[in-house]
Design an enzyme around this catalytic site. Structure first.
Site, PDB file in Angstrom:
ATOM      1  N   ALA A  20     -14.337 -32.614 -22.369  1.00  0.00           N
ATOM      2  CA  ALA A  20     -14.862 -33.584 -23.337  1.00  0.00           C
ATOM      3  C   ALA A  20     -14.343 -35.008 -23.186  1.00  0.00           C
ATOM      4  CB  ALA A  20     -14.572 -33.094 -24.758  1.00  0.00           C
ATOM      5  N   ALA A  21     -13.157 -35.218 -22.631  1.00  0.00           N
ATOM      6  CA  ALA A  21     -12.604 -36.576 -22.574  1.00  0.00           C
ATOM      7  C   ALA A  21     -13.506 -37.480 -21.729  1.00  0.00           C
ATOM      8  CB  ALA A  21     -11.190 -36.532 -21.987  1.00  0.00           C
ATOM      9  N   ASP A  29     -19.977 -30.951 -18.931  1.00  0.00           N
ATOM     10  CA  ASP A  29     -20.005 -32.191 -18.156  1.00  0.00           C
ATOM     11  C   ASP A  29     -18.887 -32.049 -17.133  1.00  0.00           C
ATOM     12  OD1 ASP A  29     -20.995 -34.850 -17.632  1.00  0.00           O
ATOM     13  OD2 ASP A  29     -19.117 -35.588 -18.468  1.00  0.00           O
ATOM     14  N   GLY A  67     -14.520 -38.440 -24.738  1.00  0.00           N
ATOM     15  CA  GLY A  67     -15.001 -38.101 -26.063  1.00  0.00           C
ATOM     16  C   GLY A  67     -16.340 -38.686 -26.448  1.00  0.00           C
ATOM     17  N   GLY A  68     -16.986 -39.414 -25.542  1.00  0.00           N
ATOM     18  CA  GLY A  68     -18.262 -40.036 -25.869  1.00  0.00           C
ATOM     19  C   GLY A  68     -19.338 -39.014 -26.193  1.00  0.00           C
ATOM     20  N   LYS A  69     -19.514 -38.041 -25.304  1.00  0.00           N
ATOM     21  CA  LYS A  69     -20.549 -37.027 -25.534  1.00  0.00           C
ATOM     22  C   LYS A  69     -20.170 -36.132 -26.708  1.00  0.00           C
ATOM     23  CE  LYS A  69     -21.681 -36.953 -20.624  1.00  0.00           C
ATOM     24  NZ  LYS A  69     -20.471 -37.715 -20.231  1.00  0.00           N
ATOM     25  N   CYS A 112     -21.751 -36.975 -13.218  1.00  0.00           N
ATOM     26  CA  CYS A 112     -22.014 -38.401 -12.994  1.00  0.00           C
ATOM     27  C   CYS A 112     -21.863 -38.718 -11.513  1.00  0.00           C
ATOM     28  CB  CYS A 112     -21.081 -39.276 -13.835  1.00  0.00           C
ATOM     29  SG  CYS A 112     -19.330 -39.012 -13.526  1.00  0.00           S
ATOM     30  N   ASP A 118      -7.161 -25.795 -20.742  1.00  0.00           N
ATOM     31  CA  ASP A 118      -7.822 -25.871 -19.433  1.00  0.00           C
ATOM     32  C   ASP A 118      -8.977 -24.883 -19.427  1.00  0.00           C
ATOM     33  OD1 ASP A 118      -8.629 -25.868 -16.811  1.00  0.00           O
ATOM     34  OD2 ASP A 118      -6.611 -25.863 -15.959  1.00  0.00           O
TER      35      ASP A 118
END
Length: 436
Positions: free
Chosen positions: A212-213, A305, A215-217, A355, A272
């Site tokens: 998640a970091a 992600d 944290g945008g999504k 990405c 993790d």
């Protein structure tokens, strides 16, 4: 070259839930902070997305974001990461300066070059003529006013001891978003915002963001869960679990959730998610105020992600150098996929994203899932469809890469569904699966 330029559009997620301002007031407020050279508009389809651009933006093939401008004879060299930041609208901070022309001093307008190979020694003296002879190492990123002298920066033994702005960039066509208050605005590239829309969480869903970091999504998912909740039942029993293995990053995510009033919906945990034991792990928050026992078939929606090579970033001046040193990210990503399959409920949704532009981490990874986990996961159309098909040179069958996955090329194109910002952005890939 696309990777030596930034997208024309800057996109920002806006907190429309708890702020008592109209959309027009929010736009005016943003412009008051960014300056009169910029204009803002909300995305016509995704109302929480604010799009910012320069009023007179002109991009050329030769000079990237800065157009046809004359470069001063005195020069400064910055690091590659600093060069990327400059192309995204930042000024040059002292810690990013590598070399200064021996004839340059405070108040001079200088040409700024980025050392994309990272080979120039800190404290060196540079000359523009020499930099221009080695275009493979030094890339021009713009002009700026030097606010310091050589001794102000290089008089310190350690680079990290030097603070403050060293060069105030001129001809800036992209905004510095740091002035926007974090409780109202959160800068995100458009494909990242689109990714959360593909997950499409409801207020009643249990959602897992495995990596998640920063944290945008995760914040966007929690925001959508909150806005999708029924007014009569604002919590609806749903929960978002955001995971990262680094404590400091988890703390930053928790801060974001608090600033956006999302604590009742989202909680960040340090773990993790690639480890096999993660599937049955008991999670405890850093402040020890929250605990969650993971178990198989627990989640309605999972966003993976995945850790990737990151070659879709724009600008990415060091890309051609970095891509030759890549490891095998695609094999590491499969550890997360296997855990996601176990944690997802039958009928649940897994959204996989990266990405990067690397086929093995994107379309070919989807093909691996179809060949190895087809008894558990089914590829479904990636909706909403923004007319960003996968690539035909991948291992996916023709009927798969058409509308089943979405690939945003890291370039400026004329292909978009609702707004041009969808066609001028970073490289990004999204695929959607349903568990059988």
């Amino acid at each position: 070259m696309a990777f030596s330029t930034a997208p024309q559009f800057s996109t920002v997620r806006v907190n429309l839930c708890d702020i008592r301002k109209s959309p027009s007031e929010i736009k005016e407020y943003a412009i008051s902070l960014l300056g009169p050279d910029f204009e803002a508009e909300f995305h016509p389809q995704y109302k929480e997305v604010l799009i910012i651009t320069h009023k007179s933006y002109k991009k050329t093939e030769t000079d990237g974001n800065y157009g046809q401008i004359a470069a001063p004879s005195k020069c400064v060299v910055v690091g590659g990461d600093c060069g990327n930041a400059v192309l995204r609208g930042a000024h040059v901070f002292s810690v990013g300066v590598v070399a200064i022309d021996g004839d340059a001093g405070e108040g001079d307008v200088v040409s700024v070059y980025a050392d994309i190979k990272g080979e120039m020694s800190r404290g060196s003296k540079c000359k523009k003529q020499s930099l221009e002879l080695d275009a493979e190492q030094f890339v021009f990123v713009g002009n700026g006013t030097l606010l310091v002298n050589r001794e102000d920066i290089f008089g310190s033994i350690r680079a990290q001891d030097v603070k403050g702005i060293a060069i105030r960039m001129l001809n800036k066509l992209l905004p510095s978003l740091n002035n926007l208050p974090s409780g109202l605005f959160f800068p995100q590239n458009f494909p990242s915002l689109f990714c959360s829309r593909v997950v499409d969480p409801s207020g009643a869903d249990w959602v897992l963001d495995m990596c998640a970091a920063p944290g945008g999504k995760a914040g966007h998912l929690a925001y959508l869960m909150k806005t999708n909740s029924k007014e009569s039942d604002p919590h609806c029993g749903g929960k978002l679990i955001a995971i990262d293995r680094t404590k400091s990053k988890v703390d930053k995510m928790s801060k974001h959730f608090k600033e956006w009033n999302l604590e009742n919906t989202a909680t960040a945990f340090c773990a993790d998610s690639s480890k096999s034991e993660f599937v049955n792990l008991c999670l405890n928050s850093n402040d020890l105020q929250h605990a969650v026992q993971l178990r198989p078939q627990m989640f309605d929606k999972i966003l993976l992600d995945a850790p990737c090579s990151g070659l879709g970033k724009r600008p990415y001046l060091q890309r051609d150098i970095v891509k030759n040193k890549l490891g095998t990210f695609h094999t590491f990503q499969r550890k997360f996929i296997k855990n996601a399959v176990q944690l997802l409920k039958p009928g649940g949704v897994l959204v996989y994203s990266t990405c990067t532009t690397v086929l093995d981490e994107n379309e070919n990874q989807v093909n691996w899932v179809l060949e190895n986990v087809s008894d558990k996961l089914k590829l479904v159309p990636c909706a909403p469809n923004l007319n960003k098909p996968g690539r035909s040179n991948s291992e996916l069958k023709a009927e798969m890469f058409g509308n089943m996955v979405q690939y945003f090329p890291p370039d400026k194109t004329d292909v978009f569904s609702f707004h041009p910002c969808e066609g001028d952005t970073v490289g990004f890939f999204v695929a959607k699966f349903v568990k059988l």
